[in-house]
Design an enzyme around this catalytic site. Sequence first.
Site, PDB file in Angstrom:
ATOM      1  N   LYS A 141     -26.745 -39.128  69.684  1.00  0.00           N
ATOM      2  CA  LYS A 141     -26.677 -40.560  69.346  1.00  0.00           C
ATOM      3  C   LYS A 141     -25.329 -40.945  68.764  1.00  0.00           C
ATOM      4  O   LYS A 141     -24.877 -42.067  68.930  1.00  0.00           O
ATOM      5  CB  LYS A 141     -27.818 -40.943  68.389  1.00  0.00           C
ATOM      6  CG  LYS A 141     -29.160 -41.025  69.082  1.00  0.00           C
ATOM      7  CD  LYS A 141     -30.166 -41.836  68.297  1.00  0.00           C
ATOM      8  CE  LYS A 141     -31.492 -41.920  69.040  1.00  0.00           C
ATOM      9  NZ  LYS A 141     -32.569 -42.515  68.225  1.00  0.00           N
ATOM     10  N   LYS A 169     -33.819 -38.235  80.857  1.00  0.00           N
ATOM     11  CA  LYS A 169     -35.126 -38.769  80.508  1.00  0.00           C
ATOM     12  C   LYS A 169     -35.131 -40.298  80.651  1.00  0.00           C
ATOM     13  O   LYS A 169     -34.147 -40.955  80.304  1.00  0.00           O
ATOM     14  CB  LYS A 169     -35.422 -38.377  79.053  1.00  0.00           C
ATOM     15  CG  LYS A 169     -36.783 -38.761  78.543  1.00  0.00           C
ATOM     16  CD  LYS A 169     -36.967 -38.265  77.105  1.00  0.00           C
ATOM     17  CE  LYS A 169     -38.055 -39.058  76.403  1.00  0.00           C
ATOM     18  NZ  LYS A 169     -38.312 -38.596  75.032  1.00  0.00           N
ATOM     19  N   LYS A 181     -36.168 -46.248  76.973  1.00  0.00           N
ATOM     20  CA  LYS A 181     -36.434 -47.678  76.821  1.00  0.00           C
ATOM     21  C   LYS A 181     -35.171 -48.445  76.481  1.00  0.00           C
ATOM     22  O   LYS A 181     -35.155 -49.658  76.532  1.00  0.00           O
ATOM     23  CB  LYS A 181     -37.568 -47.955  75.832  1.00  0.00           C
ATOM     24  CG  LYS A 181     -37.460 -47.343  74.458  1.00  0.00           C
ATOM     25  CD  LYS A 181     -38.625 -47.810  73.621  1.00  0.00           C
ATOM     26  CE  LYS A 181     -39.241 -46.789  72.688  1.00  0.00           C
ATOM     27  NZ  LYS A 181     -38.404 -45.853  71.976  1.00  0.00           N
TER      28      LYS A 181
END
Length: 337
Positions: free
Chosen positions: A121, A203, A206
């Site tokens: 991140k 993956k 969202k």
Amino acid sequence: MDKNINSTEKKKVIFSGIQPSGNLTIGNYIGAVRNWIDLQNEYYCYFCVVDLHAITVRQVPADLRKRTKEVLAIYLAAGIDPEKNVMFVQSHVPAHAELAWVLNCYTMFGELSRMTQFKDKSRLHSDNINAGLFTYPVLMAADILLYQTDLVPTGQDQKQHIELARDIANRFNAVYSPTFVEPQPYIPKTTAKIMSLSDPTKKMSKSDFGGGSVGILDSRDDIIRKIKRAVTDSGSEVCYGEGKDGINNLLNIYTAFSGKTPEEAEKEFAGVGYGVFKEAVGETVADSLKEIQEKFKMYMDDKDFLDGLMEKNAEIAYSNARKTLSKVYRKVGFYHP
Ligand code: TRP
């Protein structure tokens, strides 16, 4: 309703949560929410909307507010029974932030530096590597440890965080006396990980606003269109295989939604081209999501019900959480007359 945690037969405790940081995808549905339905009878379950975690990445306030309600409505629409489970919003229960602070003082800088999600991140949001992003796993440990959780159902990517929660629990228990249950990850064996349609080696996420993810709430047309555009290899045979990440993923999506086995799926599409197959996958997904979408709308239209449920469940969660928190406060030496 029997949500008394002290009721006669003690069930094992489950805690899981999803961040309201984007539109929930079919990956969240297949990989998480749908599996929770099977757990609700056997376990005492907390299903949380983790809004405190969501602000570790900058959010548009109005969107965050809206999505928080939506995630809860999706839980309900997918079949999580509000009479059996504690479904609530993280920021409604102040004990999460309170315990997180204490646990911060029992977590090492080095441990947090090793978290792979933090490293990923920080790379992704290099303009906003805030302290919350760094201590994110401590807040997650607080979520889990507050409720004396036995099992945490999550994807493989969260395993390292759950191990850290165990280490923190262990350390605290060793310094004082047994206070926390040591949680275990609970990773369903059968569920395939749903990958991005635009890059099937990653993956489905969202926070992917391109065409890579299919939202649980997407319209029929959007679902079919996105799946039709899914990246696939240059071959033509619909079957599992190495180097066929796109087709493997679509086959996984198809089997997850149709309930068919991989063998049945391969047989069904033997000899047809990718185009026909993709169309069938799109229609199957759209058909399966229709009922959830209708129920979702019904819950979203009933604001009083949703608000009431949030309030009632936050109270139940808080009254259970407070027991752990006051133990912790006492053990570390806070003076509370
Ligand atoms: N970090 C989790 C994720 O991104 C979400 C989460 C927060 C969570 N707190 C949790 C999951 C506690 C399980 C238990 O998927």
